[in-house]
Scaffold this motif. Structure first.
Motif, PDB file in Angstrom:
ATOM      1  N   HIS A  77       0.842  -1.209   0.000  1.00  0.00           N
ATOM      2  CA  HIS A  77       0.000   0.000   0.000  1.00  0.00           C
ATOM      3  C   HIS A  77       0.866   1.244   0.000  1.00  0.00           C
ATOM      4  O   HIS A  77       1.609   1.493   0.945  1.00  0.00           O
ATOM      5  CB  HIS A  77      -0.934   0.035   1.220  1.00  0.00           C
ATOM      6  CG  HIS A  77      -1.739   1.301   1.288  1.00  0.00           C
ATOM      7  ND1 HIS A  77      -2.741   1.593   0.386  1.00  0.00           N
ATOM      8  CD2 HIS A  77      -1.680   2.376   2.117  1.00  0.00           C
ATOM      9  CE1 HIS A  77      -3.257   2.770   0.675  1.00  0.00           C
ATOM     10  NE2 HIS A  77      -2.632   3.279   1.719  1.00  0.00           N
ATOM     11  N   HIS A  79       1.293   5.481  -1.985  1.00  0.00           N
ATOM     12  CA  HIS A  79       0.857   6.545  -2.892  1.00  0.00           C
ATOM     13  C   HIS A  79       2.171   7.116  -3.414  1.00  0.00           C
ATOM     14  O   HIS A  79       2.699   8.079  -2.852  1.00  0.00           O
ATOM     15  CB  HIS A  79       0.039   7.598  -2.143  1.00  0.00           C
ATOM     16  CG  HIS A  79      -1.024   7.008  -1.250  1.00  0.00           C
ATOM     17  ND1 HIS A  79      -2.237   6.589  -1.744  1.00  0.00           N
ATOM     18  CD2 HIS A  79      -1.045   6.734   0.079  1.00  0.00           C
ATOM     19  CE1 HIS A  79      -2.969   6.103  -0.745  1.00  0.00           C
ATOM     20  NE2 HIS A  79      -2.266   6.172   0.371  1.00  0.00           N
ATOM     21  N   HIS A 258      -4.693  -0.530   5.954  1.00  0.00           N
ATOM     22  CA  HIS A 258      -4.642  -0.268   7.406  1.00  0.00           C
ATOM     23  C   HIS A 258      -5.546  -1.188   8.227  1.00  0.00           C
ATOM     24  O   HIS A 258      -5.052  -2.038   8.931  1.00  0.00           O
ATOM     25  CB  HIS A 258      -4.907   1.203   7.715  1.00  0.00           C
ATOM     26  CG  HIS A 258      -4.111   2.131   6.850  1.00  0.00           C
ATOM     27  ND1 HIS A 258      -2.757   1.964   6.680  1.00  0.00           N
ATOM     28  CD2 HIS A 258      -4.468   3.183   6.063  1.00  0.00           C
ATOM     29  CE1 HIS A 258      -2.312   2.896   5.837  1.00  0.00           C
ATOM     30  NE2 HIS A 258      -3.329   3.642   5.453  1.00  0.00           N
ATOM     31  N   ASP A 312       2.547   2.924   2.968  1.00  0.00           N
ATOM     32  CA  ASP A 312       1.719   4.106   2.777  1.00  0.00           C
ATOM     33  C   ASP A 312       2.585   5.159   2.058  1.00  0.00           C
ATOM     34  O   ASP A 312       3.735   4.900   1.715  1.00  0.00           O
ATOM     35  CB  ASP A 312       1.173   4.630   4.114  1.00  0.00           C
ATOM     36  CG  ASP A 312      -0.213   5.288   3.945  1.00  0.00           C
ATOM     37  OD1 ASP A 312      -0.599   5.602   2.796  1.00  0.00           O
ATOM     38  OD2 ASP A 312      -0.898   5.491   4.954  1.00  0.00           O
TER      39      ASP A 312
HETATM   40 ZN   LIG Z   1      -2.993   5.290   2.150  1.00  0.00          ZN
END
Ligand SMILES: [Zn+2]
Length: 455
Positions: A77, A79, A258, A312
């Motif tokens: 996960h 970005h 999450h 993340d």
């Molecule tokens: Zn995220």
């Protein structure tokens, strides 16, 4: 040693390396002095070094002596373009992070910014032995182009908020139809509703329908922390996970980011679709934002739900270093459960490799160095002082190794980094381009934001 441009159709030999074997269950093992034979991007054989059809038959040979080959790490996960905001949102609450920093900055982003950020992120991930990442962001074509040119493997979910309207939703579906399976299969696409608190039920249902029709999954933030679960229960009487269940998102197959707010009642709902449900645990951001509890990894695994490791975005995690993330998973889970004997070295490695592959639906292709798997191979050098004496290389990988111990990276049979030198990225040019963009991106004096956080 060959010096011509590597191509995926070449035969590649990694000779004389040790190999980390990651079985589906049980202890990981170190196989000593092996050759890894790769043909057309696929691992053909892993066998004791010096056998027939060795270096003479391979177009390209990598001397692996003294190095440990491990399956490429999966960042489950992230970005990626948020590397442009690294360190620009510190010492803030979750609400302040979204409303005062990140969502205002993101309103400045252009497609060219996203391309520059994604390239920088790809370079960082190659350097740290991450060969596959699950991305979730705006301007996904730009990320797909960056992945194509740098040679990495990625599953890209175009971020969607209901506030963007139906045309934007259709655009995400068009992106999926255009890009899924491109770059020789290295680019796959998931649909990317941001979260149940930013996407309404109707849109979740529509996206779940498209996902089922196209055979894609859904990558979504949900129950990011317990406050969101409480707020969902107060506002509408059901948990975020039940929203995913009722709207068909779980049925389509979901990668949930999450899940720290997953509660006991959610577990049977997740277990119902355990074969295609995964939760990405990114502990550094939970620690930074003073969140408790953490992803309930033990409960999820007991329900046969896949758990994988993510970073993340770098606006929260500061690095895209999955070694750091997997170490924090082991440490925080031991502490959270109060049991030093679980989340073992082998289980932690398996989660970051096989778990990551399964989370992206790629378990038949990546996650282990075995014949028939795509050749995503990371050669690590554990000879540094911080790893010595090297009693147990597996323990060194989890608790001592650094991203900078990665020497050589192969994805789909193509060498992307050789002995510390990136082959598909012009690092100085890339850094100059990113640096030239940051002042404008960080300027939030306009007062705009892509969204308001109020889950
Ligand atoms: Zn995220």
């Amino acid at each position: 040693m060959s010096h011509r441009t590597p191509s995926p159709t070449d035969r590649l030999l990694v000779s004389g390396c040790d190999v980390l074997r990651v079985p589906p269950q049980g202890e990981c093992e170190i196989l000593r002095a092996q050759d890894i034979v790769v043909a057309d991007g696929v691992i053909e054989d892993v066998r004791p070094t010096g056998g027939p059809s060795g270096s003479d038959l391979a177009a390209e040979v990598i001397d692996g002596r003294g190095l440990l080959a491990v399956p490429g790490l999966v960042n489950a996960h992230t970005h990626s373009p948020m590397v442009l905001m690294r360190g620009a949102a510190e010492d803030v609450t979750v609400e302040g992070w979204f409303n005062d920093r990140v969502w205002p900055m993101e309103s400045n982003l252009t497609p060219e910014d996203v391309r520059a950020g994604a390239r920088l992120a790809c370079a960082e991930m190659i350097r740290s032995g991450v060969t596959t990442f699950a991305d979730h962001y705006f301007f996904p074509e730009q990320i797909a182009e960056a992945v194509t040119e740098t040679g990495l493997r990625a599953d890209i979910a175009p971020t969607y908020f209901s506030s963007r309207g139906q045309e934007a939703l259709e655009d995400t579906v068009t992106f999926a139809e255009t890009w899924h399976g491109r770059a020789g299969g290295r680019v796959t696409v998931s649909l990317g509703p941001h979260a149940p608190y930013t996407v309404d039920d109707g849109d979740l249902r529509t996206l779940a329908g498209h996902a089922r029709r196209l055979g894609l999954r859904i990558h979504v933030h949900a129950a990011e922390h317990l406050e969101q679960t409480r707020s969902s229960l107060e506002r509408r009487g059901i948990t975020p996970v039940r929203v995913l269940h009722e709207t068909g998102v779980l049925e389509a197959g979901a990668l949930i980011a999450h899940g720290c707010g997953i509660v006991e009642d959610d577990l049977p709902l997740l277990a119902e679709y355990a074969g295609t449900t995964a939760v990405a645990c990114c502990p550094k951001v939970y620690l930074k934002h003073a969140l408790s509890p953490l992803t309930p990894v033990r409960d999820l695994l007991a329900a046969h739900v896949t758990v994988a490791v993510g970073t993340d975005g770098a606006a929260g995690h500061n690095t895209l270093d999955v070694w750091e993330a997997l170490r924090l998973v082991a440490l925080t889970q031991k502490q959270a459960v109060g049991d030093a004997t679980w989340m073992t070295v082998s289980d932690t490695l398996r989660m970051a490799m096989r778990g990551g592959a399964r989370a992206l639906g790629l378990q038949k292709e990546i996650g282990a160095l075995e014949p028939g798997m795509r050749a995503d191979i990371v050669l690590t050098d554990l000879s540094g002082l911080h790893c010595r004496p090297l009693h147990d290389p597996r323990a060194a990988l989890v608790y001592s190794a650094r991203a900078s111990d990665v020497r050589t990276v192969v994805v789909d049979g193509r060498v992307l980094m050789r002995d510390g030198r990136l082959l598909t990225v012009d690092e100085p040019a890339l850094l100059a381009e990113a640096d030239a963009r940051v002042a404008r991106i960080l300027d939030t004096s306009h007062g705009r934001a892509v969204q308001h956080y109020d889950p």
